[in-house]
Scaffold this active site. Sequence first.
Site, PDB file in Angstrom:
ATOM      1  N   SER A   1       0.834  -1.203   0.000  1.00 42.91           N
ATOM      2  CA  SER A   1       0.000   0.000   0.000  1.00 42.91           C
ATOM      3  C   SER A   1       0.868   1.252   0.000  1.00 42.91           C
ATOM      4  O   SER A   1       1.964   1.277   0.568  1.00 42.91           O
ATOM      5  CB  SER A   1      -0.900   0.006   1.239  1.00 42.91           C
ATOM      6  OG  SER A   1      -1.506   1.269   1.439  1.00 42.91           O
TER       7      SER A   1
ATOM      8  N   GLU B   1       0.263   3.634   1.770  1.00 44.13           N
ATOM      9  CA  GLU B   1       0.333   4.057   3.166  1.00 44.13           C
ATOM     10  C   GLU B   1       1.650   3.624   3.812  1.00 44.13           C
ATOM     11  O   GLU B   1       1.996   4.099   4.894  1.00 44.13           O
ATOM     12  CB  GLU B   1      -0.848   3.481   3.955  1.00 44.13           C
ATOM     13  CG  GLU B   1      -2.200   4.053   3.572  1.00 44.13           C
ATOM     14  CD  GLU B   1      -2.413   5.486   4.035  1.00 44.13           C
ATOM     15  OE1 GLU B   1      -1.779   5.879   5.038  1.00 44.13           O
ATOM     16  OE2 GLU B   1      -3.196   6.213   3.398  1.00 44.13           O
TER      17      GLU B   1
ATOM     18  N   TYR C   1      -2.081   0.598  10.301  1.00 43.97           N
ATOM     19  CA  TYR C   1      -2.265  -0.084   9.019  1.00 43.97           C
ATOM     20  C   TYR C   1      -0.997  -0.004   8.173  1.00 43.97           C
ATOM     21  O   TYR C   1      -0.524  -1.013   7.636  1.00 43.97           O
ATOM     22  CB  TYR C   1      -3.439   0.533   8.255  1.00 43.97           C
ATOM     23  CG  TYR C   1      -3.549   0.039   6.829  1.00 43.97           C
ATOM     24  CD1 TYR C   1      -3.985  -1.255   6.560  1.00 43.97           C
ATOM     25  CD2 TYR C   1      -3.197   0.849   5.756  1.00 43.97           C
ATOM     26  CE1 TYR C   1      -4.070  -1.724   5.248  1.00 43.97           C
ATOM     27  CE2 TYR C   1      -3.276   0.403   4.451  1.00 43.97           C
ATOM     28  CZ  TYR C   1      -3.717  -0.885   4.206  1.00 43.97           C
ATOM     29  OH  TYR C   1      -3.787  -1.340   2.910  1.00 43.97           O
TER      30      TYR C   1
END
Length: 324
Positions: A127, A129, A151
């Site tokens: 991801s 992120e 996350y």
Amino acid sequence: MKKALITGITGQDGSYLADLLLELGYEVHGIARQAGFEAPEQRFHRIKHISNRLTLHSATLESYASLFRVLARNQFDEIYHLAAQSFVAESFIDGFSTLNTNINGTHHLLAAIYETNPNAKFYYAGSSEMFGLVEESPQNEQTRYHPRSPYGISKVTGFHLTRSFREAYSMFCCTGILFNHESPRRGHEYVTRKITSAVARISKGLQKELRLGNLDASRDWGHAKDYVKAMQLMLQLETPNDIVIATGKSRTVREFCDLAFGHVGLSYNDYVVVDERFFRPAETVSLLGDASYAKQILGWVPSITFENMVIEMLEADLAAINKA
């Protein structure tokens, strides 16, 4: 005929990937929790249209034994690991569950593959992120990770686990570092679907306002249909590689709202309320991906524009209201 396994097959990406693999002639299997089999109308709605062409297995990432059982009974050519607790806001609320599911679940799956079918090709869903507090823009395969949420931390750990199995056991393990990707199948908890569903309801007089967090948060948004194609292409490589998948264009939440409201003849200024409750404790303000390597090695480029994606999502939500 290739045989593929998808974890997270009932989610947005899993369902689109299943569609694609079936079109390409694969035998497609998926893993789902037992609760899904007990409430298929609710949990399996994204794959309802192809349910008779799939083989689903009851298993959970938290249980190594359940994963081992599925893998020991089937020899898969390709395994796509998409299942995760992927809602960033929820990861701040319940970081323990996010870390447990995303890190231990990935480790359980990799270990089970190594024990039962080490020749299978493995894809891990990374991801954007993972980049978090970015040090350069755009971000590419060499950009340093600085995750800003449980996350993001879990995804970075999963990336290192995946690379570790590749290097330690010569397994075909790769990570797709995917930037934000949306569609009408996106869950309502995500900001993009929260916006389009609210716009649809407001345009029909069913809702008066839309409360959002940081309108200036910027993301590189693509369409999930495009991104699952990149996943499949990555497992066709001769040598495993970690690759950024992105559009190379960044948009703010404000721009998303402006486009969605404008499509139904409204101004977002009249309906959007900034609510500090929806700000993240540690915000990742700007993410922008450089997918030039994906174009070079995979021949992959996105085909669906940001504008068409937003309109497709909004039209789907309007159609759902009209159907109700």
